[in-house]
Design an enzyme around this catalytic site. Structure first.
Site, PDB file in Angstrom:
ATOM      1  N   ASP A   1       0.856  -1.183   0.000  1.00 34.70           N
ATOM      2  CA  ASP A   1       0.000   0.000   0.000  1.00 34.70           C
ATOM      3  C   ASP A   1       0.900   1.244   0.000  1.00 34.70           C
ATOM      4  O   ASP A   1       2.079   1.142   0.344  1.00 34.70           O
ATOM      5  CB  ASP A   1      -0.873  -0.067   1.267  1.00 34.70           C
TER       6      ASP A   1
ATOM      7  N   ASP B   1      -0.242   4.998   0.918  1.00 32.86           N
ATOM      8  CA  ASP B   1      -0.494   5.999   1.961  1.00 32.86           C
ATOM      9  C   ASP B   1      -0.420   5.401   3.359  1.00 32.86           C
ATOM     10  O   ASP B   1      -1.047   4.377   3.645  1.00 32.86           O
ATOM     11  CB  ASP B   1      -1.859   6.663   1.719  1.00 32.86           C
TER      12      ASP B   1
HETATM   13 MG   LIG Z   1      -2.908   3.144   3.436  1.00 33.15          MG
END
Ligand SMILES: [Mg+2]
Length: 215
Positions: free
Chosen positions: A8, A10
């Site tokens: 991922d 962020d």
């Molecule tokens: Mg995230």
């Protein structure tokens, strides 16, 4: 067969929530602290409840920031991740970034990854395409993991970790506290992920011997 690691962006590679909060607090003279974010959509709810004074400007804040190229490019990286990812590339692992950012900001996302040395050899990135009508980012990320046969995922959203059928390293954050299932390992640093990765891939390899997972 190759080891594929899903990552991922962020709040795993990028210090995104603190960057959004800084902007939010200074623009609206608020004092929301990171420790208060006990669920991921805290800020969205806060905006809903506090937008009377600021109106549309506050309501549109998150969208505005998502599409603000200057802001996006300036989100600081989590420095320790850079080395770890490069070590994996040297071992021959494939890196696949899977983010819920909208597909419209694909270019700026790749620019950010390049800027900080995350755009490694053969890296892939998937962003959320709202035209595909996923109910949420949980089925979206799960589908990407299945489609590309990702072996391990690194994530900060507990809903996504719980929805996965593969091992997940869950980066500890105020909004992902609570009980975890057996496939999830809560971690506090990238060094810890690097240390535990071999074991996780080993366990996974044993259970899926036909895949012949090896370094
Ligand atoms: Mg995230």
């Amino acid at each position: 067969m190759k080891v594929k690691i899903g990552i991922d962006i962020d709040n795993v590679l990028a210090e995104s929530y603190p960057a959004y909060l800084d902007k939010f607090n200074s623009r609206f003279d608020a004092e929301v602290k990171l420790e208060q974010i006990r669920e991921f959509y805290f800020l969205n709810r806060y905006i809903e409840e506090n937008s009377i004074k600021h109106g549309k400007e506050m309501v549109d804040f998150i969208d505005e920031m998502v599409f603000d190229e200057k802001f996006q490019l300036e989100i600081p990286p989590i420095e320790e991740a850079i080395n770890v990812i490069n070590n994996w590339v040297k071992k021959g692992y494939d890196i696949h970034y899977v983010t819920s950012r909208p597909v419209e900001i694909r270019k700026i996302t790749i620019d950010w990854l390049k800027k900080h040395g995350f755009w490694v050899q053969k890296a892939k990135v998937d962003l959320f395409d709202s035209e595909k009508r996923y109910q949420s980012d949980v089925p979206y990320k799960k589908e990407i993991a299945n489609k590309y046969r990702i072996n391990v995922f690194i994530e900060d959203a507990i809903e996504i970790a719980l929805g996965m059928e593969i091992p997940v390293f869950l980066f500890d954050r105020p909004w992902n506290q609570g009980k975890l299932t057996k496939n999830i390992i809560r971690v506090y640093s990238w060094q810890e992920i690097e240390k535990k990765m071999t074991t996780v891939l080993g366990d996974f390899g044993d259970k899926n011997f036909e895949c012949g997972l090896q370094e």
